[in-house]
Design a protein around this motif. Sequence first.
Motif, mmCIF file in Angstrom:
data_model
loop_
_atom_site.group_PDB
_atom_site.id
_atom_site.type_symbol
_atom_site.label_atom_id
_atom_site.label_comp_id
_atom_site.label_asym_id
_atom_site.label_seq_id
_atom_site.Cartn_x
_atom_site.Cartn_y
_atom_site.Cartn_z
ATOM 1 N N PRO A 1 0.857 -1.265 0.019
ATOM 2 C CA PRO A 1 0.144 0.113 0.109
ATOM 3 C C PRO A 1 0.871 1.213 -0.075
ATOM 4 N N HIS A 2 0.411 2.466 -0.419
ATOM 5 C CA HIS A 2 1.043 3.541 -0.383
ATOM 6 C C HIS A 2 1.131 4.038 0.838
ATOM 7 N N VAL A 3 2.255 4.853 1.144
ATOM 8 C CA VAL A 3 2.603 5.551 2.586
ATOM 9 C C VAL A 3 2.445 6.817 2.208
ATOM 10 N N LEU A 4 1.611 7.695 2.972
ATOM 11 C CA LEU A 4 1.548 8.998 2.938
ATOM 12 C C LEU A 4 2.484 9.736 4.040
ATOM 13 N N ASN A 5 2.889 10.715 3.913
ATOM 14 C CA ASN A 5 3.952 11.439 4.824
ATOM 15 C C ASN A 5 3.176 12.815 4.856
ATOM 16 N N SER A 6 2.758 13.237 6.169
ATOM 17 C CA SER A 6 1.963 14.570 6.223
ATOM 18 C C SER A 6 2.436 15.330 7.315
ATOM 19 N N GLN A 7 2.421 16.592 7.485
ATOM 20 C CA GLN A 7 2.399 17.339 8.514
ATOM 21 C C GLN A 7 1.209 18.212 8.966
ATOM 22 N N ILE A 8 0.838 18.078 10.340
ATOM 23 C CA ILE A 8 -0.393 18.441 10.860
ATOM 24 C C ILE A 8 -0.010 19.492 11.925
ATOM 25 N N THR B 1 3.202 17.843 14.435
ATOM 26 C CA THR B 1 3.503 16.555 14.637
ATOM 27 C C THR B 1 3.573 16.085 12.894
ATOM 28 N N SER B 2 4.719 15.298 13.049
ATOM 29 C CA SER B 2 4.993 14.476 11.687
ATOM 30 C C SER B 2 4.538 13.043 11.789
ATOM 31 N N ILE B 3 3.778 12.645 10.906
ATOM 32 C CA ILE B 3 2.798 11.489 11.118
ATOM 33 C C ILE B 3 3.345 10.459 9.868
ATOM 34 N N ASP B 4 3.876 9.516 10.077
ATOM 35 C CA ASP B 4 4.086 8.603 8.672
ATOM 36 C C ASP B 4 3.373 7.289 9.071
ATOM 37 N N SER B 5 2.340 7.111 8.158
ATOM 38 C CA SER B 5 1.423 6.016 8.380
ATOM 39 C C SER B 5 0.919 5.909 6.854
ATOM 40 N N LEU C 1 -7.886 13.335 10.231
ATOM 41 C CA LEU C 1 -7.665 14.434 11.243
ATOM 42 C C LEU C 1 -9.192 14.553 11.942
ATOM 43 N N LYS C 2 -9.318 14.475 13.012
ATOM 44 C CA LYS C 2 -10.439 14.869 13.690
ATOM 45 C C LYS C 2 -10.452 16.288 14.574
ATOM 46 N N ARG C 3 -11.427 16.995 14.370
ATOM 47 C CA ARG C 3 -11.704 17.925 14.659
ATOM 48 C C ARG C 3 -13.020 18.268 15.577
ATOM 49 N N PRO C 4 -12.815 18.644 16.749
ATOM 50 C CA PRO C 4 -14.177 18.818 17.644
ATOM 51 C C PRO C 4 -14.813 20.075 17.079
ATOM 52 N N VAL D 1 -19.646 30.862 9.389
ATOM 53 C CA VAL D 1 -18.911 30.191 8.199
ATOM 54 C C VAL D 1 -17.285 30.111 8.398
ATOM 55 N N LYS D 2 -16.929 28.838 8.712
ATOM 56 C CA LYS D 2 -15.555 28.820 8.723
ATOM 57 C C LYS D 2 -14.677 28.079 7.466
ATOM 58 N N LEU D 3 -13.602 28.718 7.198
ATOM 59 C CA LEU D 3 -12.692 28.295 6.057
ATOM 60 C C LEU D 3 -11.733 27.421 6.523
ATOM 61 N N TRP D 4 -11.486 25.999 6.080
ATOM 62 C CA TRP D 4 -10.375 25.091 6.420
ATOM 63 C C TRP D 4 -9.577 24.704 5.151
ATOM 64 N N GLU D 5 -8.505 24.311 5.575
ATOM 65 C CA GLU D 5 -7.340 23.637 4.669
ATOM 66 C C GLU D 5 -7.326 22.183 5.006
ATOM 67 N N PHE D 6 -7.516 21.167 4.317
ATOM 68 C CA PHE D 6 -7.210 20.106 4.661
ATOM 69 C C PHE D 6 -5.942 19.696 5.236
ATOM 70 N N GLY D 7 -5.870 18.783 6.286
ATOM 71 C CA GLY D 7 -4.530 18.662 6.997
ATOM 72 C C GLY D 7 -3.965 19.562 8.010
ATOM 73 N N TYR D 8 -4.808 20.766 8.276
ATOM 74 C CA TYR D 8 -4.426 21.759 9.336
ATOM 75 C C TYR D 8 -5.610 21.785 10.337
ATOM 76 N N PHE D 9 -5.495 21.804 11.690
ATOM 77 C CA PHE D 9 -6.159 21.567 12.657
ATOM 78 C C PHE D 9 -7.161 22.679 13.053
ATOM 79 N N HIS D 10 -6.684 23.935 12.710
ATOM 80 C CA HIS D 10 -7.431 25.430 13.181
ATOM 81 C C HIS D 10 -7.957 25.823 11.759
#
Length: 278
Positions: free
Chosen positions: A49-56, A63-67, A72-75, A100-109
């Motif tokens: 399977p493909h491995v994604l590298n992303s920084q959130i 946090t750098s997460i390799d999996s 990403l869960k946002r309350p 209305v809130k504007l979000w970017e994929f992969g960023y918590f806030h």
Amino acid sequence: MVVSTPKELLELDIKTCLERDIGVKIEEGEEESPFLIISADDKAGGKTPHVLNSQISNADSTTSIDSFNQVLKRPEHGVRCIQAHSDLPLYITGHTDGYVKLWEFGYFHHLAKYSLPGNRGRITSLHFGPLGAKFGLSDANGVIGLWHTTVNAKSPFCVLSCHDRSARDFAFLGSASVLASVGSSSNNRNVVLWDTLLPPSECAIKKFQAHELGAMVCEYSPSRQVLITGGNKGDICIFDIRQRKLQHFFNGHGSAVRSICITPKRGALHNRKCRWRD
């Protein structure tokens, strides 16, 4: 993709889910982690399977997460609607408190927060313009607001008082300056066409008396240049935008029509349990 629940927003990269012969299992991460870990059961016989590298980024650290894949869960409570940008990794969410809130994929806030001036109503729909440079909202107070898609555009550049009871939905009609609104009005003019480049007293270019108990949803077909609207009684109207007239009317359901989807290739109109060809 992003999914809303009553308590949170979930971001998921579904690329692996679309792979053949790969089963997907979602596991809860650490108790305080905002991530869900997505693991794959390889059934294709040794396929890697493909491995994604992303920084959130979050409020405390980066946090750098390799999996294999992450969610990403946002309350985030009270999300009523979500709309993704057509080209950029952005999306907007509309809330019960009128924001209305504007979000970017992969960023918590969130990147920005918008609201109409004055008394804010519950957000009923959100849409980006055809090129994504503008977006708009409709609310339960019958108002539509339009913004430029920037983090600094706190105030809307256009506010339309569309329906005196409630605005349910709207659609851009091939341009970010021309749109249609649907909702509930005391004079039964529940479908209105707008040209935002005209002066405020003249920008309502056509009002239709349609949908006896109010209109719930609308969808525009650029190839046919028709607007399809669904009513609270299950009735469906098709408007010719070029001639600004009602083209067809029929009863599609015994209860309210809450969603409409037009297939781009075949010109078919879909609803939850019914399908029609135009």
